[in-house]
Every structure is written in C-alpha cells, then in structure tokens.
Design a protein around this motif. Structure first.
Motif, short mmCIF file in Angstrom:
data_model
loop_
_atom_site.label_atom_id
_atom_site.label_comp_id
_atom_site.label_asym_id
_atom_site.label_seq_id
_atom_site.Cartn_x
_atom_site.Cartn_y
_atom_site.Cartn_z
N ASP A 157 -8.39 10.68 -5.99
CA ASP A 157 -8.42 11.95 -6.75
C ASP A 157 -7.04 12.28 -7.30
O ASP A 157 -6.91 12.71 -8.45
CB ASP A 157 -8.91 13.08 -5.85
N VAL A 158 -6.01 12.11 -6.49
CA VAL A 158 -4.65 12.43 -6.94
C VAL A 158 -4.20 11.46 -8.02
O VAL A 158 -3.65 11.86 -9.06
CB VAL A 158 -3.66 12.40 -5.75
N LEU A 159 -4.45 10.16 -7.82
CA LEU A 159 -3.99 9.17 -8.78
C LEU A 159 -4.73 9.26 -10.11
O LEU A 159 -4.19 8.87 -11.15
CB LEU A 159 -4.16 7.75 -8.20
N SER A 160 -5.97 9.77 -10.10
CA SER A 160 -6.75 9.86 -11.33
C SER A 160 -6.76 11.26 -11.94
O SER A 160 -7.51 11.51 -12.90
CB SER A 160 -8.20 9.43 -11.05
N ASP A 161 -5.95 12.15 -11.40
CA ASP A 161 -5.91 13.53 -11.91
C ASP A 161 -5.20 13.57 -13.26
O ASP A 161 -4.00 13.30 -13.36
CB ASP A 161 -5.20 14.43 -10.90
N GLY A 162 -5.94 13.91 -14.29
CA GLY A 162 -5.38 13.93 -15.64
C GLY A 162 -4.27 14.93 -15.82
O GLY A 162 -3.28 14.67 -16.52
N LEU A 163 -4.38 16.11 -15.18
CA LEU A 163 -3.37 17.14 -15.35
C LEU A 163 -2.02 16.68 -14.78
O LEU A 163 -0.97 16.98 -15.35
CB LEU A 163 -3.82 18.44 -14.68
N ILE A 177 0.82 -1.20 0.00
CA ILE A 177 0.00 0.00 0.00
C ILE A 177 0.85 1.25 0.00
O ILE A 177 0.43 2.32 -0.45
CB ILE A 177 -0.94 0.00 1.22
N ILE A 178 2.10 1.13 0.48
CA ILE A 178 2.99 2.30 0.51
C ILE A 178 3.23 2.84 -0.90
O ILE A 178 3.35 4.05 -1.11
CB ILE A 178 4.33 1.93 1.18
N GLY A 179 3.27 1.93 -1.89
CA GLY A 179 3.54 2.37 -3.26
C GLY A 179 2.50 3.34 -3.78
O GLY A 179 2.82 4.29 -4.51
N PHE A 180 1.23 3.13 -3.42
CA PHE A 180 0.17 4.04 -3.87
C PHE A 180 0.39 5.43 -3.30
O PHE A 180 0.19 6.44 -3.99
CB PHE A 180 -1.20 3.49 -3.46
N TRP A 181 0.80 5.50 -2.02
CA TRP A 181 1.01 6.80 -1.41
C TRP A 181 2.25 7.49 -1.98
O TRP A 181 2.27 8.71 -2.16
CB TRP A 181 1.13 6.65 0.10
N VAL A 182 3.29 6.69 -2.25
CA VAL A 182 4.48 7.28 -2.87
C VAL A 182 4.15 7.81 -4.26
O VAL A 182 4.57 8.91 -4.65
CB VAL A 182 5.62 6.24 -2.94
N LEU A 183 3.37 7.03 -5.01
CA LEU A 183 2.98 7.47 -6.36
C LEU A 183 2.11 8.72 -6.30
O LEU A 183 2.30 9.67 -7.08
CB LEU A 183 2.23 6.34 -7.07
N ALA A 184 1.18 8.75 -5.33
CA ALA A 184 0.31 9.93 -5.19
C ALA A 184 1.14 11.15 -4.80
O ALA A 184 0.93 12.26 -5.32
CB ALA A 184 -0.77 9.66 -4.15
N GLY A 185 2.10 10.96 -3.87
CA GLY A 185 2.95 12.08 -3.48
C GLY A 185 3.80 12.58 -4.64
O GLY A 185 4.01 13.79 -4.80
N SER A 186 4.29 11.65 -5.48
CA SER A 186 5.08 12.05 -6.65
C SER A 186 4.24 12.84 -7.63
O SER A 186 4.69 13.87 -8.18
CB SER A 186 5.65 10.80 -7.32
#
Length: 402
Positions: free
Chosen positions: A116-122, A63-72
C-alpha cells in the motif's frame, strides 16, 4: 394563500470569487512570507526526498531496501501534510487532506501494508513536488527578496504572481486524487443517508405510536363498551358508536397526513410543479407564497427528474417554508424551480428578518447534508435584517441513469 405559477429561467450558481486585487495588505505579507520560506522548506524537502529514495533504491538488492523505500515515502507523505498546512495558513488555499494509506481496508498483512505504501500515488506525487520545489524555491526566494529591496512599488503583483504558481503546483501534486476524494465523499454521504433514514423511521414510528395507533386502541375499547351496552342501553350505545365514527375519521386523517409526509400523492401523480404549488398553500405567511416553476409534470416519467430527486426537492421546499412560517417573521415568500442543463435548480426566499445560518445540528444543516449526499449544492444567503434566499442545486438524474 396566493400561489402563482410562471415560466422562468435562471442562470447557474455563481462561481467561486477570484482573489482580491493585489495591494499592500495582510495577504501580500502572507504571500511574501510563504515565498521566502520556500527556500528552507524546499531544501529540507529535497534532501529528504533524494536521500530517502536513493538509499531505498540502492538497498533494494535486499528486502531491507523495500522497507527503507516505504519508510521514505511515508516520511515524504508526512512532509506533504506540512506543506499543505503552510499553504492553507499563508496562501489561504484549502487543499483537502488525503485519506490514510490503505484506508477502507480492514486489517491486512504486513506485506499488504508495505505494498500500500509503495503503490500510494500521492506519496510519489509529493516526492515529485519536493524535487521540483528546490529550483522553484531558490527562484522565488531570490525574486521576492530583491523585490522587497529595490522593486517595492510592484511587490504586491510579484508576490501574487509567484504565489499563484505555488497554488497551482500544490493543487496538482499535493491534493488527493479525484477518485480518492470521491471515495471519501461517498463514505461521508453514506453515513448521512443512513442517519437520515434512521431518523425518518423513528419519526414515522413515533407518529404512528402517539397518533393513529393510540387513537385506534381507544376506538377499539369504545366499540367494546358500546357492544356491551347495545342490549342494556341502545341510546347510549348509539351515542358511543357515533363518537367512535368521529374517532375513525380523525384516525384516517392522521394516517393521510402521515402518508403525505412520507411521499405525497400529488408528487407521484402530477410531478414536482404541482406538488410545490400544493405545499405553498399550507405556508402561513400573511402575504402568501409566489411559486414560479418551469418544470415538466404529469405521468411522463422520462421528462421528469428522478423520483428520489423529486422527493428531496419537495421535502426541502416544504421544510424551508415551514421554517419561514415559524421563524422568519416574513410577510411574503417565493419559490422558484427550473431546469439548467442536467441540474434541478430551486430558490426559496422570504422578506423576513434574516440571520439564518447553517449551524451544526440545526435544521438547515440537516437539509444541506441530505442534498449534498446526492451531489447537490445548498447555499444560504441570509444577512441580518433580511431578505433570505436559499439556493438548492440537485442532479436531474441520479448516478447510474442517463
């Protein structure tokens, strides 16, 4: 008052002017500086993108990977804001800022925010921009540096060509999506419409309270006194009734003026063409108002603009003519109205002293807000010394109607 109705046609509003001809000027140096900064900026952006996305993807077995990806992605989105600011200040390209991630949603769980962060197109488009920018930054840095050293005579054309590609690339990948931008505009327009409606209601309430209502209260008191004197002093009672009759006429006139201010009967019955001619007769410029209109009228609603559009057009012209009478110092004024494709076009001009500006909180700004709230265009051309021309473009049909 001189009012003339003529058939007339006009072209569309002028398009945005092109960039000035390349030359050895401040703009060229700004473009050259931006192209030289492309290399360090692109290196930093590329490292942020590749490191963040690769680290997040590698850790997604937990699950840490999702948060790292979202933070990136959140950091990449912020870097895009820096790029937009640089493009705005050095290239003069005004790329609008996007809404915050998840804007328009009240609250929401932490998982909803993660989604929301992971699906943000911009954010993903910004990552693509920063990935592409590295080879492009190396190329622009090299070409610009060589041009400044050995190709000096053609530097303005080289910097203009390379910076144009940067403008296009940023406009395609760093600008918010059209749908997102439209949501922001609708939110702003909704606030404008609500404020305008509230202001109109307050004006109507004030006019009723201070005008017709006060006059009717006084009339009721006068009739009460006349009733008491009817047997004691018939002549005085008759005089008081006669005065009351005059007050009734004034009250009715005030109510008619108020109703005309809400929506004039001539606009409903005969259309915008006749309504504009009617409002022009009330303008007090010495030389009169010339009205040239090529618009359908009468009771055929299908051929006329939407009633809401007609109302906005009528009150816009009425307010502009009032401003001309009070402030322009003009001798003559003109009103032009015509249809261009699916748009209603208006132009109001005068030969006054000019200097009219659309300042925040001013009358022109209020008109502009109302017009832009229905996807209209409001342009003021009023140099010092005059003349003044205000051009208005409105949709012939509001959204939702064919």
């Amino acid at each position: 008052m001189d009012t003339v109705r003529e058939n007339d046609t006009r072209g569309d509003l002028p398009v945005r002017p092109a960039l000035p001809r390349p030359g050895f000027n401040r703009r060229m140096w700004s473009e050259a500086l931006f192209l030289l900064l492309n290399l360090p900026m692109s290196i930093a952006g590329f490292v942020l993108t590749v490191t963040g996305l690769c680290l997040g993807a590698g850790l997604m077995v937990t699950i840490i990977g999702f948060w790292v990806l979202a933070g990136s992605l959140f950091a990449i989105r912020g870097y895009g804001r820096v790029e937009r600011g640089l493009i705005r200040s050095l290239l003069g390209e005004d790329i609008p800022e996007p809404l915050p991630v998840g804007a328009g949603r009240d609250g929401g769980s932490i998982w909803q925010r993660l989604f929301d962060v992971l699906s943000d197109g911009l954010s993903w488009r910004t990552a693509l921009y920063l990935f592409i920018k590295l080879p492009w930054g190396i190329f622009t840095f090299t070409v610009t540096l060589v041009a400044l050293i050995v190709l000096w005579p053609v530097v303005p054309w080289i910097t203009r060509g390379l910076s144009t590609v940067d403008r296009m690339l940023a406009g395609s990948l760093l600008a918010p999506a059209k749908l997102t931008q439209r949501v922001r505009e609708l939110e702003q327009d909704r606030g404008t419409v609500v404020d305008s409606a509230a202001a109109d209601l307050r004006r109507i309430e004030r006019d009723l309270h201070d005008g017709a209502q006060a006059r009717l209260v006084a009339l009721a008191m006068d009739l009460g006194l006349a009733k008491e004197k009817l047997t004691e002093d018939p002549e005085e009672a008759a005089r008081m009734v006669s005065d009351a009759h005059g007050e009734v006429k004034l009250a009715l006139q005030e109510l008619r003026d108020l109703a005309r201010g809400i929506h004039p009967a001539v606009l409903t019955d005969r259309g915008l063409d006749a309504a504009l001619s009617s409002v022009a007769t009330r303008c007090t410029v010495p030389g009169g108002v010339r009205v040239r209109a090529d618009l359908p009228g009468g009771t055929d609603r299908d051929s006329r603009p939407d009633s809401a559009v007609e109302g906005i057009a009528y009150f816009t012209v009425s307010e502009l003519l009032t401003n001309i009478s009070k402030h322009a110092g003009a001798r003559t004024a003109t009103v032009d109205a015509w249809r261009s494709d699916d748009r209603l076009m208006l132009q109001v001009g005068d030969d006054g002293h000019g200097g009219a500006v659309e300042s925040p909180g001013g009358g022109l700004a209020g008109l502009a807000d109302r017009i832009r709230a229905v996807d209209g265009v409001f342009v003021v051309d009023s140099p010092e010394g005059g003349p003044t021309t205000v051009t208005v473009e409105l949709p012939w049909r509001t959204r939702g109607r064919a």
